[in-house]
Scaffold this active site. Sequence first.
Site, PDB file in Angstrom:
ATOM      1  N   HIS A 123      20.863   9.526 -36.697  1.00  0.00           N
ATOM      2  CA  HIS A 123      22.310   9.573 -36.573  1.00  0.00           C
ATOM      3  C   HIS A 123      22.943  10.516 -37.591  1.00  0.00           C
ATOM      4  CE1 HIS A 123      25.867   7.581 -34.918  1.00  0.00           C
ATOM      5  NE2 HIS A 123      26.393   7.792 -36.105  1.00  0.00           N
TER       6      HIS A 123
ATOM      7  N   LYS B 210      37.026  16.459 -31.385  1.00  0.00           N
ATOM      8  CA  LYS B 210      35.620  16.080 -31.441  1.00  0.00           C
ATOM      9  C   LYS B 210      35.373  14.900 -30.512  1.00  0.00           C
ATOM     10  CE  LYS B 210      31.952  15.080 -34.715  1.00  0.00           C
ATOM     11  NZ  LYS B 210      31.491  13.754 -35.011  1.00  0.00           N
TER      12      LYS B 210
ATOM     13  N   GLU C   4      32.652  11.479 -29.925  1.00  0.00           N
ATOM     14  CA  GLU C   4      31.665  10.624 -30.594  1.00  0.00           C
ATOM     15  C   GLU C   4      31.135   9.591 -29.618  1.00  0.00           C
ATOM     16  OE1 GLU C   4      30.934  11.054 -34.883  1.00  0.00           O
ATOM     17  OE2 GLU C   4      30.237   9.505 -33.508  1.00  0.00           O
ATOM     18  N   SER C   5      29.892   9.212 -29.821  1.00  0.00           N
ATOM     19  CA  SER C   5      29.338   8.150 -28.986  1.00  0.00           C
ATOM     20  C   SER C   5      29.368   6.833 -29.740  1.00  0.00           C
ATOM     21  CB  SER C   5      27.893   8.478 -28.645  1.00  0.00           C
ATOM     22  OG  SER C   5      27.126   8.473 -29.826  1.00  0.00           O
ATOM     23  N   HIS C   6      29.494   5.747 -29.027  1.00  0.00           N
ATOM     24  CA  HIS C   6      29.320   4.425 -29.622  1.00  0.00           C
ATOM     25  C   HIS C   6      28.523   3.570 -28.651  1.00  0.00           C
ATOM     26  CE1 HIS C   6      31.320   2.020 -33.079  1.00  0.00           C
ATOM     27  NE2 HIS C   6      30.495   2.914 -33.543  1.00  0.00           N
TER      28      HIS C   6
ATOM     29  N   SER D 141      31.586  -1.385 -42.582  1.00  0.00           N
ATOM     30  CA  SER D 141      32.916  -1.938 -42.325  1.00  0.00           C
ATOM     31  C   SER D 141      33.831  -0.795 -41.922  1.00  0.00           C
ATOM     32  CB  SER D 141      33.455  -2.618 -43.580  1.00  0.00           C
ATOM     33  OG  SER D 141      32.696  -3.763 -43.855  1.00  0.00           O
TER      34      SER D 141
ATOM     35  N   SER E 282      23.431  11.480 -29.313  1.00  0.00           N
ATOM     36  CA  SER E 282      23.017  10.081 -29.281  1.00  0.00           C
ATOM     37  C   SER E 282      21.652  10.009 -28.610  1.00  0.00           C
ATOM     38  CB  SER E 282      24.048   9.258 -28.512  1.00  0.00           C
ATOM     39  OG  SER E 282      23.548   7.955 -28.286  1.00  0.00           O
TER      40      SER E 282
ATOM     41  N   HIS F 284      25.256   2.236 -28.588  1.00  0.00           N
ATOM     42  CA  HIS F 284      24.495   1.042 -28.955  1.00  0.00           C
ATOM     43  C   HIS F 284      25.377  -0.113 -29.398  1.00  0.00           C
ATOM     44  CE1 HIS F 284      21.461   4.238 -28.878  1.00  0.00           C
ATOM     45  NE2 HIS F 284      20.641   3.293 -28.484  1.00  0.00           N
TER      46      HIS F 284
END
Lengths: 747, 230, 81, 81
Positions: A51, A93, A95-97, A315, A536, A99
Site C-alpha cells: 500500500h 486524485k 483512492e480505493s477503499h 484513526s 489496489s 478491503h
Amino acid sequence: MRKENNNSKIELKTALEHGISSNEWKKIKRHLGRTPNFTELGIFSAMWNEHCSYKSSKIHLKRFPTKSERVLQGPGENAGVIDVGDNIGVAFKMESHNHPSYIEPFQGAATGVGGILRDIFTMGARPIVLLDSIHFGDANHEKTKFFSSSVVSGISSYGNCIGVPTIGGETKFHSTYNGNILVNVMCAGLLRCDKIFRGNASGYGNPVIYVGAKTGRDGIHGASMASSGFEDSTSEQRPTVQVGDPFKEKLLLEACLELMNSDVIIGIQDMGAAGLTSSSVEMASRSETGILLELDGVPCREPRMNPYEMMLSESQERMLLVAKKGKEKKVHEIFSKWDLETQIIGEVTNDKKLKILFNNEEVTNLPINFLTDEAPIYKREMSKTRKLELPDPIEGLDENDNLGESLLMLLNHPNHGNKEPIWEQYDHMVQTNTIIKPGEDASVTRIKGSNKALAFTVDSNARYCKLDPYNGALFTIIESARNLSCKGAEPIALTNCLNFGNPENPKVMREFSDVVDGMSKACSELEIPVVSGNVSLYNETHGNDIYPTPVIGMVGLIENHFLTVPQGFRNLGDKIFLISPSEEIPLLNNTPHELAWIKTGVEGGETPISTLSSAKSVNSTCQDAVKKGLINSAHDLGEGGLALALAESTLSSQSSSLGPIVRLPKSCAGRVDSILFGETCSRIIVSLDAEHVSSLNEISEKNNVLLTEIGIVGEKYTIYSDRSSPIIDFEIEKIINAWENSLKGFF
Amino acid sequence: MGFAVIVFPGSNCDHDCFHAICNLLEKPVRYIWHGDTSIEKNEIVIIPGGFSYGDYLRAGAIAKTSPIMKSIKKHANEGRPVIGICNGFQILAESDLLPGTLIRNSSLKFICKNIWIRCESSHSIFTNKMKNKEVLKMPIAHGEGNFFCKKNILEDLEYNQQIIFRYSDSSGSIVKSANPNGSLKNIAGISNKEGNVLGLMPHPERACESILGGKDGLKIFSSALSYSTS
Amino acid sequence: MRKARIHITYKNGVLDPEGQTVMQSLSSLGFQGIEDVRIGKFIEIDISSVDNSKKIAEDIKRMCEELLVNLVIENYEIELD
Amino acid sequence: MRKARIHITYKNGVLDPEGQTVMQSLSSLGFQGIEDVRIGKFIEIDISSVDNSKKIAEDIKRMCEELLVNLVIENYEIELD
Ligand SMILES: Nc1ncnc2c1ncn2[C@@H]1O[C@H](COP(=O)(O)OP(=O)(O)O)[C@@H](O)[C@H]1O
Ligand SMILES: [Mg+2]
C-alpha cells in the site's frame, strides 16, 4: 492488542507475521547492523507494504506519461494538480477503499471518502466534487444487496455532511466481485496555481504538530490488511474497523484552508493508512530532512497505548503539519476557532532520521531514506501476454430473438437500470455549481467567478480488460475522453485506480503490465497525462483474482459553461446523427458483448478498439460541435451499443415523451442484433436542428470522421432496418418502465 | 438593509446563500460566526443548511446551544425576519422558535432532488412577491425533513395560516405522491405565529439561476427584503 | 466516578419511521408475531465529581432537558449508579 | 404479549463520534467533570407469541445478529420481560 514490547527479541516469525519477507528481514538487519525492535518492525511493515511502497507496481507505473503544459504537480504528492488558466488549478486524485469496505461496507466506504478529501485539501484546494466507482458481486448473490446499500449510505453520509457534492460515478455488478467488492472514490478541488501546498517537512527546528481526532487502536495493521487477500473468516480483523467522523473532517477542512491562507505552515499531510508513520516519514523524505517525535504528547483515545500502536494507528480525521517556528500560537488559534486541539509532538531535524522518544526513552532510530527510497522494489514474475482465445459470444445468441425484448432486458439489468436511487442519496447540488447532474456521460460543474466549467467522468471496463488487458485499458481511456467530449469538454488529465488481484500470481502481473502499457499508449497519443492515482492489489478470494479493473477518472475543461449539452433528446423533429471513425470497422468488432453476457453468461470475443487518431477525431468533432452551439444533445455509445444509447437519450430527456425514430443505415452489414447491440469503439450520437446539419458536416469533414444521418427525434422509440415494418416499436412508457425500477432494493 | 448568513461549524450551504444574495439578488450580505452575538437590527437572518455539529444527537440540537442563538431569538422576538433553510429549519424547531419537529424521512434515506412546492398564501412576509398558490420548483437535500407535530399544534398551524409551503405536484395539487419525506399534510415550510420566522426544508438558494434549473428561490429572498424595506 | 444511564424513547403517538421500517424488515425476514418496534437512544455518561448524588442527578436532568432530549417528542429515564 | 428490550452499544475501542461531540457540547454548556459520553441504541420490541421464552429469546437473538446489530462494531444485550 500486541503483547510484545520493545525489549522482546524479534524473530523472523514475527517479521513474517508483519508481512516482511525473509529477504526483506535480512536486508533490514544488514542495513541497520542490528535487529530492529518491535516498534521499528511495525514501522517497516507499514512503510514496506504494498500500500505504501508500491513495491510490485512501481517499476510499471514509471511508464505513464505524466507531463503536459498544464501539469503543475504530477504523481508523488497527495494529489496531482493541473492548470486550467486564470490562475485556477485543479487538484484531484482517486483512492480505493476495497478491503475495509468488504469488512464493514458503511464505514469502509465512508472513511474512503474521508481519506480522499484530506488528500485534496492538504494541497490547499477546496474540494468541489466527489465521484464514486463502485463494483459489487452478481446482482443475485446473497450478499450483494447488503454491500450495495451499505456502501452507498456510507458514501452519502460522509460526502453530504462535508458539503462536497457527489456529482457522478459508476456502478457495476459482476460475479468477479462476489468476494471482493471495489469502492473507489475520486475527489477534485480548486486552488490558486501560485498557492499549492505540499507535504514537506523542511527547516530544522520547525515544530511538528498533530491536529484532529484522537488516536485509538483503529486499523492497527489496517495497511497490512489492505495488502493481503481475504480468507473466509473476516471476524478476526474486525476490531480494526475505523469509524468515520465527517463532522470532525469538516472542521479540519475549514481550519486547514484558513491556516493555509495565513503564512504559518510549511507542510501538511493526512495521516492516512499507516497513520503517523507514513505521514512523518514521507514528509521528511520529500524534504530530505529528519523528524524527531515525542509520542508522550500524542492525544490518545484509549488508555495505555504504546509507541507501536501510536505509530500504526489508522484513526481517521487526523493531520500532521510542520509549522514555521514561532507561529505555533497562530496555528493553535485557528484550530481552536474550529474546536480542534493541536499538540506539538516533535520537530524537524537535520539528521535524516526518524527518531522517536517515549517516556524519555528512544524507541526508534531509523534512516528515513532506508524506509522510503530503499524500500524493496520487485520486478514480479509475469506470464507471457496471451489473449484469451474465447469464442465470439454472438454465436450463443439467436438471431431470431425478439430485438425489442432484448432491449428491455438490457434496460432492466442492474448494470444499466436507473441509477437515481444511488445519486438521489448523494447531495449532488451543494455548492451550487452542478450544471450537468449525475446520470449522464459526464457531469459538469461550473467555476464561479469565471466562464469555465469542468467535466468529470469515472469509467472502467473489466470485461474488456480481462479479454485483452492492453486494448481494454486503451478502450477505457478512449471512452473517458469521449464521455467528456460529449459535454464539449477537452480532456486534460486523468487519475486512476488500478484494482487487481494477487501480484505474486504471474498472470495478474502480466495483466497489470499490459494495462499500464495500454493506458500509457492511449495517454500519450491523446495527450492526456496521468497526474495521480492509486494501486489496489490482492483483490482476491480463495485464490480467485478479480478481473483486472483499472478505473479511470478524467477531467475535461469547458471554456464557456453556457456551451455544454445533456445526453437526452431536447426537441421534437431534431435530426439524429451518428459520428464514427472513418476507418473501416471490422464486423468482428461489432460484438454485442453486454447482451450476450446478460442472456447467456458468456464473455468472449474481441475487445473493441479504434485507432487512437480516429478516436481523437471523433472526440474533436463532438467538442467542436458543442462549442459552436450546433447540437442539442450528445451521447456516447458504450455497452449495449446503438440501441441502448438511443434508449438512454430517451430516458435522460427532460420531457419524457421524446424518442428516436431511426432507420439503420444501409452501409451496416451483418446480423441486425449485432448492429443494434454491437459495441464498437468511438461512436457518438448527436441530435440537432436541421439548420445546423451543414455546419456539422463541415466539422466532420475537417476532422475526417464519418457522419451518418440515422433518424429524427419523435414521440416513440422506433427502429427500422431495411424492411418497411419496424424491428422495434415501443411507446416511451415501455422504455421507462423497464428501466425505472430495476435497482429496487439495492440501495 | 441586508442579509446575515449564520455560520455554524458544519454549515455547508453558507457559501451558497451568500452567493445567491450577493451575486444573484445583488444585495448586501455578510457572514456571522456562531460564536458571535451581534446582529444588526435591520438585517434579515438566514440560518443556512448543512450538518451543524454533524447533526449528531438530533439535527440542530447542538447548534441551539450556540451563543448566536440568543441573539437570533431576540431578533425574532422583536419581529424581525429570520429564515431557516433545511438544517436551519431544524435548528429553529429545536430552539422552539418554530413549532413541531423534523424527524427522519419516511424512506430513512437522504434525498436530493428537485421537487415542487406550493405557496399557501401570498400574504406572508416571505411570499409577498408570489402569486397566491404559486408553484415553485426547488431542490431538497435532507435526511431528516419529515415534519411532525401534535394534532392540536397542526390545527393551530392551519388556523393561524402558518403553513407557508406544501409539497405539491407541478400543477399545484397537494398529493401524497408529491410528498418526498412523509411530512404531515405535505408541509414543506412553516412560520411562527407572528409570521416573521420561516423554516423550510427546500433550498431556495439552489434555485436562483437558470443554469441550475430555475430562479424560483429568489422570490423568497426578495419577498423578505421588500417586507423589511417597507 | 459515577455512571449515568439514560434511556430516551419517543412519546406515545409520535411517528417512529425507523422503528416501522425495522418492523417491516423483521417480518420480511420471517419473524412472526412482531407487534411493534420502537427505536430509542441509550446514553451512558461518566462523571467524575465530588458532588453528592442529588446534585449529580440534578445535573443529569438538566443535561437531558437542555440538550439530550427533545421534550416535544421524547421521554427520558435516568439511572444513576 | 412479550416485550424485549435491547441495548446496542459500540464495542470497546471503537470511536463514537456522536458521543464525543455531545461530550464537548455538554462541557461548553458548563457541565463539569464529564469523562465520557457513549451513545447507543435502545430498541423495544413487542411480540405476541405462543412460544416459550427460550424460543422467543432465540428469535430476538437472531433478529439482533441478522438485522439490528452491526456485529463488527457493536455489542448488544437483550432483556426479555
Ligand atoms: N455510484 C454512482 N454515484 C454517482 N452517480 C452514479 C453512480 N452510478 C451511476 N451514476 C450515474 O449514472 C450514470 C449511468 O451509470 P452507469 O450505468 O453505471 O454508467 P455507464 O453509462 O457509464 O455504464 C453515470 O454516468 C453516473 O452519472
Ligand atoms: Mg459512462
